[in-house]
Design a protein around this motif. Sequence first.
Motif, PDB file in Angstrom:
ATOM      1  N   ARG A   1       0.864  -1.183   0.000  1.00 51.21           N
ATOM      2  CA  ARG A   1       0.000   0.000   0.000  1.00 51.21           C
ATOM      3  C   ARG A   1       0.895   1.225   0.000  1.00 51.21           C
ATOM      4  O   ARG A   1       1.821   1.334   0.801  1.00 51.21           O
ATOM      5  N   VAL A   2       0.584   2.148  -0.890  1.00 57.05           N
ATOM      6  CA  VAL A   2       1.313   3.409  -0.984  1.00 57.05           C
ATOM      7  C   VAL A   2       0.347   4.511  -0.563  1.00 57.05           C
ATOM      8  O   VAL A   2      -0.721   4.666  -1.160  1.00 57.05           O
ATOM      9  N   TYR A   3       0.703   5.239   0.496  1.00 59.18           N
ATOM     10  CA  TYR A   3      -0.101   6.347   0.995  1.00 59.18           C
ATOM     11  C   TYR A   3       0.552   7.642   0.513  1.00 59.18           C
ATOM     12  O   TYR A   3       1.724   7.890   0.802  1.00 59.18           O
ATOM     13  N   VAL A   4      -0.206   8.452  -0.206  1.00 55.35           N
ATOM     14  CA  VAL A   4       0.306   9.697  -0.779  1.00 55.35           C
ATOM     15  C   VAL A   4      -0.492  10.867  -0.189  1.00 55.35           C
ATOM     16  O   VAL A   4      -1.725  10.843  -0.196  1.00 55.35           O
ATOM     17  N   MET A   5       0.222  11.853   0.336  1.00 53.65           N
ATOM     18  CA  MET A   5      -0.419  13.031   0.933  1.00 53.65           C
ATOM     19  C   MET A   5       0.290  14.297   0.464  1.00 53.65           C
ATOM     20  O   MET A   5       1.495  14.266   0.199  1.00 53.65           O
ATOM     21  N   PRO A   6      -0.440  15.410   0.391  1.00 52.75           N
ATOM     22  CA  PRO A   6       0.225  16.681   0.086  1.00 52.75           C
ATOM     23  C   PRO A   6       1.214  17.020   1.200  1.00 52.75           C
ATOM     24  O   PRO A   6       0.951  16.765   2.372  1.00 52.75           O
TER      25      PRO A   6
ATOM     26  N   VAL B   1      -8.169  19.832   7.224  1.00 53.46           N
ATOM     27  CA  VAL B   1      -8.444  18.553   6.559  1.00 53.46           C
ATOM     28  C   VAL B   1      -7.498  18.434   5.372  1.00 53.46           C
ATOM     29  O   VAL B   1      -7.376  19.369   4.571  1.00 53.46           O
ATOM     30  N   ARG B   2      -6.806  17.306   5.272  1.00 50.81           N
ATOM     31  CA  ARG B   2      -5.902  17.040   4.150  1.00 50.81           C
ATOM     32  C   ARG B   2      -6.407  15.794   3.443  1.00 50.81           C
ATOM     33  O   ARG B   2      -6.739  14.804   4.089  1.00 50.81           O
ATOM     34  N   ALA B   3      -6.485  15.836   2.138  1.00 45.77           N
ATOM     35  CA  ALA B   3      -6.957  14.696   1.350  1.00 45.77           C
ATOM     36  C   ALA B   3      -5.789  14.108   0.570  1.00 45.77           C
ATOM     37  O   ALA B   3      -5.000  14.828  -0.038  1.00 45.77           O
ATOM     38  N   GLY B   4      -5.691  12.799   0.598  1.00 42.78           N
ATOM     39  CA  GLY B   4      -4.638  12.106  -0.130  1.00 42.78           C
ATOM     40  C   GLY B   4      -5.211  10.928  -0.881  1.00 42.78           C
ATOM     41  O   GLY B   4      -6.403  10.881  -1.178  1.00 42.78           O
ATOM     42  N   LYS B   5      -4.352   9.967  -1.153  1.00 40.18           N
ATOM     43  CA  LYS B   5      -4.806   8.772  -1.865  1.00 40.18           C
ATOM     44  C   LYS B   5      -4.048   7.552  -1.356  1.00 40.18           C
ATOM     45  O   LYS B   5      -2.944   7.661  -0.826  1.00 40.18           O
ATOM     46  N   VAL B   6      -4.683   6.405  -1.507  1.00 39.07           N
ATOM     47  CA  VAL B   6      -4.079   5.125  -1.157  1.00 39.07           C
ATOM     48  C   VAL B   6      -4.085   4.280  -2.419  1.00 39.07           C
ATOM     49  O   VAL B   6      -5.118   4.136  -3.084  1.00 39.07           O
ATOM     50  N   ILE B   7      -2.933   3.717  -2.749  1.00 37.05           N
ATOM     51  CA  ILE B   7      -2.807   2.865  -3.928  1.00 37.05           C
ATOM     52  C   ILE B   7      -2.387   1.481  -3.450  1.00 37.05           C
ATOM     53  O   ILE B   7      -1.361   1.345  -2.774  1.00 37.05           O
ATOM     54  N   GLU B   8      -3.190   0.476  -3.761  1.00 34.42           N
ATOM     55  CA  GLU B   8      -2.859  -0.904  -3.401  1.00 34.42           C
ATOM     56  C   GLU B   8      -2.267  -1.606  -4.608  1.00 34.42           C
ATOM     57  O   GLU B   8      -2.821  -1.535  -5.713  1.00 34.42           O
ATOM     58  N   LEU B   9      -1.153  -2.270  -4.380  1.00 34.68           N
ATOM     59  CA  LEU B   9      -0.449  -2.975  -5.442  1.00 34.68           C
ATOM     60  C   LEU B   9      -0.310  -4.447  -5.061  1.00 34.68           C
ATOM     61  O   LEU B   9       0.085  -4.753  -3.933  1.00 34.68           O
ATOM     62  N   GLU B  10      -0.607  -5.325  -5.970  1.00 36.77           N
ATOM     63  CA  GLU B  10      -0.349  -6.748  -5.783  1.00 36.77           C
ATOM     64  C   GLU B  10       0.951  -7.044  -6.524  1.00 36.77           C
ATOM     65  O   GLU B  10       1.007  -6.935  -7.754  1.00 36.77           O
ATOM     66  N   LEU B  11       1.986  -7.403  -5.771  1.00 40.87           N
ATOM     67  CA  LEU B  11       3.310  -7.618  -6.349  1.00 40.87           C
ATOM     68  C   LEU B  11       3.658  -9.103  -6.339  1.00 40.87           C
ATOM     69  O   LEU B  11       3.306  -9.824  -5.399  1.00 40.87           O
TER      70      LEU B  11
END
Length: 79
Positions: A4-9, A36-46
Amino acid sequence: MKARVYVMPKAGVLDPQGKAIGHALEGLGFAGIGEVRAGKVIELELSETDPARAKAQAEDMARRLLANTVIESFRVEVA
């Protein structure tokens, strides 16, 4: 292996999406909302089975594509 990659400003970077969410929450009657800060979560199956190598691979992906490292920070979790 899943990563899981968590990306935030980054701190100090304007976050219009976070501002909009904060205003909407206040409009719905939620009191005491701070920043409030909004980011994204990217799930990768490796296919990588070694956790350290999987994490390194996901971090490389984040640096090269998933996060704009000029304005965003990221962290990686491997499970």
